[in-house]
Design an enzyme around this catalytic site. Structure first.
Site, PDB file in Angstrom:
ATOM      1  N   GLY A  25      -0.883 -16.355  62.982  1.00  0.00           N
ATOM      2  CA  GLY A  25      -0.179 -17.611  62.761  1.00  0.00           C
ATOM      3  C   GLY A  25       0.926 -17.124  61.876  1.00  0.00           C
ATOM      4  O   GLY A  25       0.691 -16.416  60.912  1.00  0.00           O
ATOM      5  N   THR A  26       2.138 -17.403  62.191  1.00  0.00           N
ATOM      6  CA  THR A  26       3.159 -16.585  61.564  1.00  0.00           C
ATOM      7  C   THR A  26       4.491 -17.294  61.591  1.00  0.00           C
ATOM      8  O   THR A  26       4.637 -18.360  62.196  1.00  0.00           O
ATOM      9  CB  THR A  26       3.267 -15.261  62.349  1.00  0.00           C
ATOM     10  OG1 THR A  26       4.127 -14.400  61.667  1.00  0.00           O
ATOM     11  CG2 THR A  26       3.853 -15.524  63.722  1.00  0.00           C
ATOM     12  N   THR A  27       5.471 -16.681  60.878  1.00  0.00           N
ATOM     13  CA  THR A  27       6.848 -17.078  61.118  1.00  0.00           C
ATOM     14  C   THR A  27       7.647 -15.815  61.357  1.00  0.00           C
ATOM     15  O   THR A  27       7.658 -14.911  60.512  1.00  0.00           O
ATOM     16  CB  THR A  27       7.454 -17.801  59.898  1.00  0.00           C
ATOM     17  OG1 THR A  27       6.515 -18.726  59.396  1.00  0.00           O
ATOM     18  CG2 THR A  27       8.737 -18.496  60.269  1.00  0.00           C
ATOM     19  N   ASP A  42       7.133 -13.080  57.961  1.00  0.00           N
ATOM     20  CA  ASP A  42       6.230 -13.208  56.816  1.00  0.00           C
ATOM     21  C   ASP A  42       5.188 -12.091  56.935  1.00  0.00           C
ATOM     22  O   ASP A  42       5.341 -11.187  57.749  1.00  0.00           O
ATOM     23  CB  ASP A  42       5.575 -14.591  56.811  1.00  0.00           C
ATOM     24  CG  ASP A  42       4.508 -14.704  57.897  1.00  0.00           C
ATOM     25  OD1 ASP A  42       3.343 -14.997  57.582  1.00  0.00           O
ATOM     26  OD2 ASP A  42       4.858 -14.455  59.081  1.00  0.00           O
ATOM     27  N   LYS A  58       4.914  -7.075  60.440  1.00  0.00           N
ATOM     28  CA  LYS A  58       4.968  -7.593  61.812  1.00  0.00           C
ATOM     29  C   LYS A  58       6.200  -7.090  62.559  1.00  0.00           C
ATOM     30  O   LYS A  58       6.415  -7.477  63.708  1.00  0.00           O
ATOM     31  CB  LYS A  58       4.985  -9.130  61.794  1.00  0.00           C
ATOM     32  CG  LYS A  58       3.770  -9.686  61.080  1.00  0.00           C
ATOM     33  CD  LYS A  58       3.744 -11.196  61.055  1.00  0.00           C
ATOM     34  CE  LYS A  58       2.594 -11.657  60.176  1.00  0.00           C
ATOM     35  NZ  LYS A  58       2.497 -13.100  60.036  1.00  0.00           N
TER      36      LYS A  58
END
Lengths: 235, 249
Positions: A25-27, A42, A58
């Site tokens: 779950g990320t941005t 992030d 990431k």
């Protein structure tokens, strides 16, 4: 038959679950600017409510001039990145020059599309080549590929749609673009439970690749947040 | 009947004592006896021109094509055994199509040339196959600019400013060396190529046709036959040049 878990990821006990997949779950966000691209992400990887890695990187290189931002299943995106690194190395050996960003993105798309039944991966591929300059490509879950001048993805991206609509401009300078992505990430990390930790950015231009790391403590609080304590807090 | 290679020329897996593979050399002879093909890489494109001997009055004009499209931006001209050349051209088409499918962009000329060269070379390695009796001149216009390549029956692939294969190749190459290719536009190169073909061919009274193609800025970087009016103009100039030189005698 064990009772249904009250919280996903916590199988009725306080230990982290092994049954929920490790997900980012990320941005993630990538922008083109005057002279190249900036990729930013992030650093949170979660298994349910447990943060498996709070300092994740990431932003993964596919080759010298093309990097990818990974969101979705961590295992799936790592596997895709590994395969594509191999195909690109092969291709560059035959071609004799750096791969085009578009070609690299196409290889990622082929992996995502041909294995769509078994993968959960949303990737953004961005880089710099001498024929097309800085380019950003999004590859969605089913394997759609789209080229845009900036792209964002992950659970946190939904919270900053309004922000990017207002503040995005074509052809920003490198500093303006860096300010834009760090600000956007900051808001996303504030509001999204699945995004957080620190910020990492990678800038790719004709002269090469620059990495930066912004620790969580250096990220200024947003409106309504309490500031970080500057001195030890007395109980 | 004993010839030069007797005893060492029955199979492409046999070397001769002086290090030749005669089957490959014989395949080259098939190319050398075919009608001439000329390729010119000029300032802004590549031109391919073939002389086609019309073997029968019953043939429809324009049939027996010797130039094939491989992709929008690449074409090949074939010299030697026509069916062999067709096989190799088809392989080039396959390679270009699969490259496009995997990598999402048109195949660069130097990659296609390597692949075709490797393919042709493979037929020189095995006892169960014979070498292709065809040479290909490859005209490509990719992101690195225009380029001309030649692949011969041994699998050697080289990049040229200008070259010729077939019967009158030596005379044609001499003519090509006189040209300043870097200063010619594709239009001018077409006219020069046709002039060369007219000049070096055997004047045996037999009917012949020309297959001329280009890939250049004027054609939108697409490989296609040259426009009819340009071909007509080129032939007119070529015939006039021949008459001029005749009168000098």
């Amino acid at each position: 038959m064990p009772p249904a878990s009250p919280c996903p990821g916590l199988d009725g006990c306080m230990a982290p679950s092994t049954s929920t997949p490790v997900s980012m779950g990320t941005t993630i966000i990538a922008v083109t600017f005057n002279g190249g691209v900036i990729l930013a992400a992030d650093s949170r990887t979660s298994t349910g409510n447990y943060i498996a890695n709070r300092v994740t990187d990431k932003i993964t290189p596919l080759c010298d001039n093309v990097y990818t931002l990974r969101s979705g299943s961590a295992a799936d995106t790592q596997a895709i990145a590994g395969y594509v690194q191999h195909f690109i190395a092969q291709h560059q050996a035959e071609e004799g020059e750096h791969i085009n960003v578009k070609t690299a993105a196409n290889l990622v798309k082929m992996m995502a599309y041909n294995n769509k039944d078994n993968l959960q991966a949303g990737l953004i591929v961005a880089g710099y080549d001498k024929h097309g300059g800085g380019q950003v490509f999004s590859i969605s879950l089913g394997g759609t590929i789209t080229e845009t001048s900036f792209a964002m993805s992950g659970s946190g991206s939904t919270y900053i749609n309004g922000f990017v609509d207002k503040y995005w401009r074509e052809g920003m300078s490198e500093q303006e673009a860096m300010d834009f992505v760090t600000k956007a990430l900051r808001y996303a990390m504030t509001w999204d439970a699945s995004s957080g930790g620190c910020m990492r950015t990678v800038t790719i231009t004709a002269s090469g690749v620059k990495r930066t790391f912004i620790p969580g403590s250096d990220i200024p609080p947003t409106y309504g947040e309490l500031p970080f304590p500057t001195a030890p807090v007395r109980a | 009947m004993s010839g030069i290679g007797t005893g060492y020329d029955l199979s492409s897996t046999t070397y001769s004592p002086d290090g030749k593979i005669f089957q490959t050399e014989y395949a080259q002879k098939a190319v050398d006896n075919s009608s001439t093909v000329v390729g010119l890489r000029c300032k802004d494109g590549v031109v391919l021109a073939c002389e086609k001997l019309v073997l029968s009055k019953l043939l429809v004009e324009g049939s027996n094509r010797r130039i094939h499209n491989i992709d929008r931006h690449v074409g090949v001209a074939v010299a030697g055994l026509a069916p062999d050349g067709r096989m190799v051209a088809n392989r080039a088409w396959d390679e270009a199509a699969s490259y496009k499918r995997v990598y999402g962009e048109p195949i660069p000329g130097h990659v296609l040339c390597e692949r075709v060269g490797s393919y042709v070379h493979m037929f020189n390695l095995y006892w169960s196959l014979r070498p292709y009796g065809a040479a290909l001149l490859l005209a490509a216009y990719d992101k690195n600019g225009p380029a001309l390549y030649a692949v011969d029956p041994s699998g050697t692939s080289l990049r040229y400013f200008g070259t010729a294969v077939g019967k009158a190749r030596q005379a044609a190459k001499n003519e090509i060396e006189k040209l300043k290719l870097n200063e010619l536009s594709a239009r001018e190169a077409v006219i020069e190529a046709v002039k060369i073909l007219y000049k070096v061919r055997d004047e045996d009274g037999k009917k012949f046709e020309l297959d001329v193609s280009w890939v250049c800025d004027e054609s939108g970087k697409v490989h296609q036959r040259v426009p009819d009016e340009l071909l007509a103009e080129a032939e007119r100039q070529a015939k006039a040049a021949l008459e001029d030189s005749d009168m000098d005698d």
